[in-house]
Design an enzyme around this catalytic site. Sequence first.
Site, short mmCIF file in Angstrom:
data_model
loop_
_atom_site.label_atom_id
_atom_site.label_comp_id
_atom_site.label_asym_id
_atom_site.label_seq_id
_atom_site.Cartn_x
_atom_site.Cartn_y
_atom_site.Cartn_z
N LYS A 1 10.83 20.10 165.06
CA LYS A 1 12.06 20.76 164.50
C LYS A 1 13.08 20.80 165.60
CE LYS A 1 15.21 24.14 163.72
NZ LYS A 1 16.33 23.72 164.22
N GLU B 1 8.98 27.70 177.06
CA GLU B 1 10.12 27.46 178.43
C GLU B 1 11.46 27.82 177.90
OE1 GLU B 1 9.01 26.73 181.13
OE2 GLU B 1 6.92 25.79 180.62
N CYS C 1 18.05 24.72 182.09
CA CYS C 1 17.39 25.78 182.53
C CYS C 1 17.04 25.92 184.01
CB CYS C 1 15.83 25.85 181.88
SG CYS C 1 15.03 24.49 181.75
N GLU D 1 21.44 34.93 182.29
CA GLU D 1 21.71 33.42 182.36
C GLU D 1 22.85 32.89 181.54
OE1 GLU D 1 19.08 30.92 179.52
OE2 GLU D 1 18.65 29.69 181.20
N1 NDP Z 1 15.50 27.15 178.55
C1 NDP Z 1 16.17 26.16 177.99
O1 NDP Z 1 16.36 25.02 178.21
C2 NDP Z 1 17.41 26.40 177.10
C3 NDP Z 1 17.88 27.92 177.10
N2 NDP Z 1 18.76 28.00 176.02
C4 NDP Z 1 19.33 29.42 176.34
O2 NDP Z 1 19.36 29.67 174.84
C5 NDP Z 1 20.96 30.29 174.84
C6 NDP Z 1 21.13 30.02 173.32
O3 NDP Z 1 20.83 28.55 172.98
P1 NDP Z 1 20.25 28.52 171.57
O4 NDP Z 1 20.65 27.12 171.19
O5 NDP Z 1 20.97 29.31 170.25
O6 NDP Z 1 18.87 28.45 171.73
P2 NDP Z 1 17.69 29.08 170.63
O7 NDP Z 1 16.67 29.70 171.17
O8 NDP Z 1 18.67 29.64 169.39
O9 NDP Z 1 17.54 27.54 169.89
C7 NDP Z 1 16.18 26.63 170.45
C8 NDP Z 1 15.58 26.09 169.25
O10 NDP Z 1 14.85 27.21 168.58
C9 NDP Z 1 15.51 27.17 167.03
N3 NDP Z 1 15.29 28.33 166.60
C10 NDP Z 1 16.48 29.22 166.41
N4 NDP Z 1 15.80 30.50 165.88
C11 NDP Z 1 14.61 30.18 165.60
C12 NDP Z 1 13.73 31.23 165.05
N5 NDP Z 1 13.83 32.36 164.51
N6 NDP Z 1 12.32 30.69 164.80
C13 NDP Z 1 12.19 29.58 165.24
N7 NDP Z 1 12.96 28.81 166.05
C14 NDP Z 1 14.04 29.07 166.16
C15 NDP Z 1 16.60 26.45 167.27
O11 NDP Z 1 17.16 25.95 166.02
P3 NDP Z 1 18.78 25.79 165.59
O12 NDP Z 1 19.29 25.01 166.77
O13 NDP Z 1 18.62 25.28 164.23
O14 NDP Z 1 19.17 27.39 165.64
C16 NDP Z 1 16.38 25.61 168.44
O15 NDP Z 1 15.69 24.38 167.67
C17 NDP Z 1 21.68 29.44 175.50
O16 NDP Z 1 22.86 29.96 175.89
C18 NDP Z 1 20.86 29.14 176.88
O17 NDP Z 1 20.97 30.83 177.61
C19 NDP Z 1 19.28 27.35 175.03
C20 NDP Z 1 18.69 25.90 175.13
C21 NDP Z 1 17.69 25.68 176.00
O1 AKG Z 2 15.90 19.82 184.79
C1 AKG Z 2 15.51 19.20 184.04
O2 AKG Z 2 15.29 17.84 183.98
C2 AKG Z 2 14.87 19.91 182.62
C3 AKG Z 2 15.36 21.11 182.54
C4 AKG Z 2 14.96 21.89 181.12
O3 AKG Z 2 13.92 21.63 181.01
C5 AKG Z 2 15.75 22.53 180.28
O4 AKG Z 2 16.94 22.60 180.81
O5 AKG Z 2 15.57 22.88 179.22
#
Ligand code: NDP
Ligand code: AKG
Length: 488
Positions: free
Chosen positions: A180, A255, A289, A390
């Site tokens: 997903k 992560e 991240c 963040e």
């Molecule tokens: N560590 C990292 O690499 C990341 C961190 N983030 C952080 O998160 C913030 C928000 O980003 P966002 O995209 O909303 O991140 P989310 O955690 O909402 O989304 C990540 C994934 O989880 C899915 N998801 C959302 N809600 C649920 C749920 N209840 N159960 C299971 N899966 C779910 C999303 O689907 P869908 O897209 O359909 O909502 C997407 O596929 C960013 O601003 C950032 O701070 C975001 C992305 C990556």
């Molecule tokens: O720095 C990277 O290449 C990967 C970082 C990462 O996993 C993320 O931002 O979700």
Amino acid sequence: MKTLSKEKICKNYINNEWVASESQETIESFDPARKGTIVGYVQDSTASDLDKAIQSAHLAKKTWRKIGQAERGQFLYKVANLLEGKLDEIAETMTREMGKTLHESKGETSRGIAILRYYAGEGIRKEGDVIPSSDKDALMFTKRAPLGVVGVITPWNFPAAIPIWKIAPALVYGNTVVFKPATEAAVTAAKIVECFAEAGLPDGVLNFITGSGSVIGQELIDHPLLNAVTFTGSEAVGEGVAKAATERGIKFQLEMGGKNPVIITKDADIARAVEGVISGAFRSTGQKCTATSRVIVESSIYDAFVKKLVEETEKITVGNGLIEGVWMGPCASERQFNTVREYIELGKKEGAALITGGKTITGEEHEEGFYVRPAIFGGVKPDMKIAQEEIFGPVIALLRVNDLEEAIKVANDTRYGLSASIYTSNISAVLEFIDEIDAGLVRINAESAGVELQAPFGGMKASSSGAREQGQAAKEFYTAIKTIFIKG
Ligand SMILES: NC(=O)C1=CN([C@@H]2O[C@H](COP(=O)(O)OP(=O)(O)OC[C@H]3O[C@@H](n4cnc5c(N)ncnc54)[C@H](OP(=O)(O)O)[C@@H]3O)[C@@H](O)[C@H]2O)C=CC1
Ligand SMILES: O=C(O)CCC(=O)C(=O)O
């Protein structure tokens, strides 16, 4: 006005068939560089679609396990070759869908190919150890067994690399997958799944389903036939994944966020440090991240460092990532754009000094996109929200400290612990930093971002659940060990 350019209607991939959702509804995916432009449509799936995907992965478990690791590896080589053939197309879709520059998208897609080949090679590597038994007439050994159906939930910031670094090891070690992707990058994800489909995986081994995270993602983690889940994304959703998985007793891997510090000591090479900080903080528009978000500088070189950092930051070109020469693309979505702008206002309210950037870019070609100039705040205090939360955007918080001890204390003063870096020429400082810093990735004279596919990746504290990804660490998550004792 909405412009439809090179639009594509992506279907779900369930039991080796591309199928529309029962809902008959689709979701639009927009170009953040030209907000009226639709890049494609993905299925707005239902719980019943999700159930079919899981049932099909469940039915495929035994066949896929019995095919054997070597043959599973061969499938991944095929996927890698197919992805290589589509590199330009996939990279362009990625840039159009989530904004990173074409150069970054090509780099990420190439990384996906390398990850596939790494795990393809696992096909012919050992899957256990022989251990001497206390009984001299017995043979004792371990064998790795797959977990079963793995749920893969991914974010939008690395639409190729993250899905591939989860799906490739899951498959080679014998699991079947329900994937997903983030809705905001699901068109790119569909193109990656096409490569798996064209490689001819047996029915039901990889299933792809799109739709709202709160519906499909939640149904996936709550489904009784799911055996494990791997997630990258926000802390809030990650907590829900952990809770659901713990309640059902299935394995999970998370992560999540980072608030990654870079320490600059008084004897650091300033030019090199500036280059690393700019790349770590602003590449991918700060949406990693592992991005640098706090820069902790020893007082005696603070002014010289900041002067150079600001000079170089002001040279950054911001624009549509498809245009040659653009260094930084837009924020990936309106939501990210608004979050970044809110944090910039918050930083000012908290009393930090906005030294450069932070402004929305308007006019001509920028009018249609979510563009913001890379921002640097000076005079930041460790307890300010811009130093603790963040932001996931191109914003640096500068903190001034007196010595290394204070620098490490400030660096550790956050709930996160993903990546941390130090620029120094002092070997004692290096050794101290390695021992004292709370981070899963510890980087010396190198930017905070920079993940190598053959090494373990993950964080400490609230950044991760502790189960590492990538390299050989992936094997620990995607398999269970059987200890076998044989007596003739
Ligand atoms: N560590 C990292 O690499 C990341 C961190 N983030 C952080 O998160 C913030 C928000 O980003 P966002 O995209 O909303 O991140 P989310 O955690 O909402 O989304 C990540 C994934 O989880 C899915 N998801 C959302 N809600 C649920 C749920 N209840 N159960 C299971 N899966 C779910 C999303 O689907 P869908 O897209 O359909 O909502 C997407 O596929 C960013 O601003 C950032 O701070 C975001 C992305 C990556
Ligand atoms: O720095 C990277 O290449 C990967 C970082 C990462 O996993 C993320 O931002 O979700």
